[in-house]
Design an enzyme around this catalytic site. Structure first.
Site, PDB file in Angstrom:
ATOM      1  N   GLU A  97     -28.335 -39.534   9.181  1.00  0.00           N
ATOM      2  CA  GLU A  97     -29.865 -39.791   9.585  1.00  0.00           C
ATOM      3  C   GLU A  97     -30.285 -41.227   8.999  1.00  0.00           C
ATOM      4  O   GLU A  97     -30.054 -41.543   8.228  1.00  0.00           O
ATOM      5  CB  GLU A  97     -30.442 -38.405   8.950  1.00  0.00           C
ATOM      6  CG  GLU A  97     -32.276 -38.488   9.158  1.00  0.00           C
ATOM      7  CD  GLU A  97     -32.533 -37.478   8.001  1.00  0.00           C
ATOM      8  OE1 GLU A  97     -33.922 -36.896   8.303  1.00  0.00           O
ATOM      9  OE2 GLU A  97     -31.839 -36.893   7.005  1.00  0.00           O
TER      10      GLU A  97
ATOM     11  N   LYS B 286     -38.158 -34.638  14.678  1.00  0.00           N
ATOM     12  CA  LYS B 286     -37.945 -33.520  13.478  1.00  0.00           C
ATOM     13  C   LYS B 286     -39.001 -32.444  13.439  1.00  0.00           C
ATOM     14  O   LYS B 286     -40.181 -32.916  13.200  1.00  0.00           O
ATOM     15  CB  LYS B 286     -37.695 -34.214  12.130  1.00  0.00           C
ATOM     16  CG  LYS B 286     -37.139 -33.336  10.976  1.00  0.00           C
ATOM     17  CD  LYS B 286     -36.539 -34.417   9.947  1.00  0.00           C
ATOM     18  CE  LYS B 286     -35.941 -33.711   8.855  1.00  0.00           C
ATOM     19  NZ  LYS B 286     -35.662 -34.563   7.697  1.00  0.00           N
TER      20      LYS B 286
ATOM     21  N   CYS C 237     -31.461 -33.070   9.676  1.00  0.00           N
ATOM     22  CA  CYS C 237     -31.547 -33.012   8.038  1.00  0.00           C
ATOM     23  C   CYS C 237     -32.147 -31.446   7.925  1.00  0.00           C
ATOM     24  O   CYS C 237     -31.432 -30.344   8.289  1.00  0.00           O
ATOM     25  CB  CYS C 237     -32.103 -33.830   7.678  1.00  0.00           C
ATOM     26  SG  CYS C 237     -31.622 -33.880   5.800  1.00  0.00           S
TER      27      CYS C 237
END
Length: 292
Positions: free
Chosen positions: A44, A117, A154
């Site tokens: 990431e 995200k 994540c």
């Protein structure tokens, strides 16, 4: 002929130099491709240090529109040269909005789209809500040259709903670029094992391989003497049973690779019956902010 996919994860450390970080990542991508990998996952926000440890407004200047991001413009031609698929994690700017995003590059170097995200954490050492809006793309699955791949970023990886949604959308492998490590408020807290187990659970309950790529190394916080974040690596590839078929410890740098038979997995997934026996009529509590 069986449909075989070979996937890879990169685990390494990064610093402030964008060009050096891209060059380092490109070197590992070449190494992975040399091992026969067809989809290669960097970690990431590899453009630089994980800056979300504090709230510093100067980091907003490091975001770019996704098609113009230096990581995309540098690595998309490499994907075409090597004939591989690259999920590229970036700090994205769209007008006045900022996102933590992945750009999917197909094996001809063409951008297939962007995923933003969905789950944005906010806590000591992971103050992402200051920098990123919650994603507005929904979950994404891309039909790449080598198979259908889904990507979460994540904090997304802790949510079984995200993995299940991508599996329902037809994903055949799940990829999670990550930046996770020490917890500044509690030096005794080590989440490396549960971090893995959460994603191994996604593999089991969706009968799908999972690839997790984390960074490693210590990153000091500018202006905070003695402060910093130590990323715990532990990148891995899990098979459809959740078994680890490739893994790193906390400090290694390099490439992990593993191969999967997608036709076998399609049949095996059907045989388990997880998707056959779902009871969507009973899952209403999942669609609201809290149960009635």
């Amino acid at each position: 002929m069986a449909r075989i996919i070979k996937v890879a994860a990169i685990q390494t450390a990064y610093d402030l130099n964008l060009d050096a970080n891209i060059k380092k990542t490109a070197g590992f991508i070449r190494e992975a491709a040399g091992q026969g990998a067809q989809v290669v996952l960097p970690s990431e926000l590899f453009q630089g240090p994980y800056f979300c440890v504090t709230q510093e407004e100067h980091w907003f200047a490091t975001a770019h529109p996704w098609r113009e991001h230096p990581c995309v413009t540098a690595l998309a031609p490499l994907a075409a040269e090597l004939g591989i698929v690259l999920p590229i994690s970036i700090y994205e700017r769209e007008g006045p909005h900022y996102f933590n995003s992945v750009v999917m590059i197909d094996a001809d170097g063409s951008p297939m789209g962007v995923y933003r995200k969905s789950h944005i954490p906010d806590g000591p050492g992971y103050q992402e809500k200051y920098y990123f809006r919650p994603g507005d793309t929904g979950f994404c699955v891309w039909d790449t040259r080598f198979g259908k791949v889904g990507v979460g970023i994540c904090w997304d990886q802790w949510y079984p709903e995200a993995a299940r949604a991508m599996a329902l959308m037809g994903a055949e492998v799940l990829f999670y670029p990550t930046a996770i490590g020490s917890e500044p408020h509690d030096e005794t807290l080590d989440t490396a094992a549960p971090w893995r187990r959460a994603m191994q659970g996604h593999a089991v309950s969706n009968v799908i391989p999972v690839v997790g790529a984390n960074r490693t190394g210590f990153e000091p916080w500018a202006g905070y003497p003695g402060g910093g974040q130590r990323f715990y690596g532990s990148s891995f590839i899990a098979d459809h049973r959740g078994d680890l078929v490739a893994e790193f410890g906390k400090d290694e740098e390099g490439v992990l690779a593993a191969e999967f038979d997608l036709d076998f997995l399609t049949t095996h997934r059907a045989a388990w019956g997880f998707f056959r026996d779902r009871r969507t009529d009973l899952y209403g509590a999942l669609s609201g902010p809290r149960p009635a």
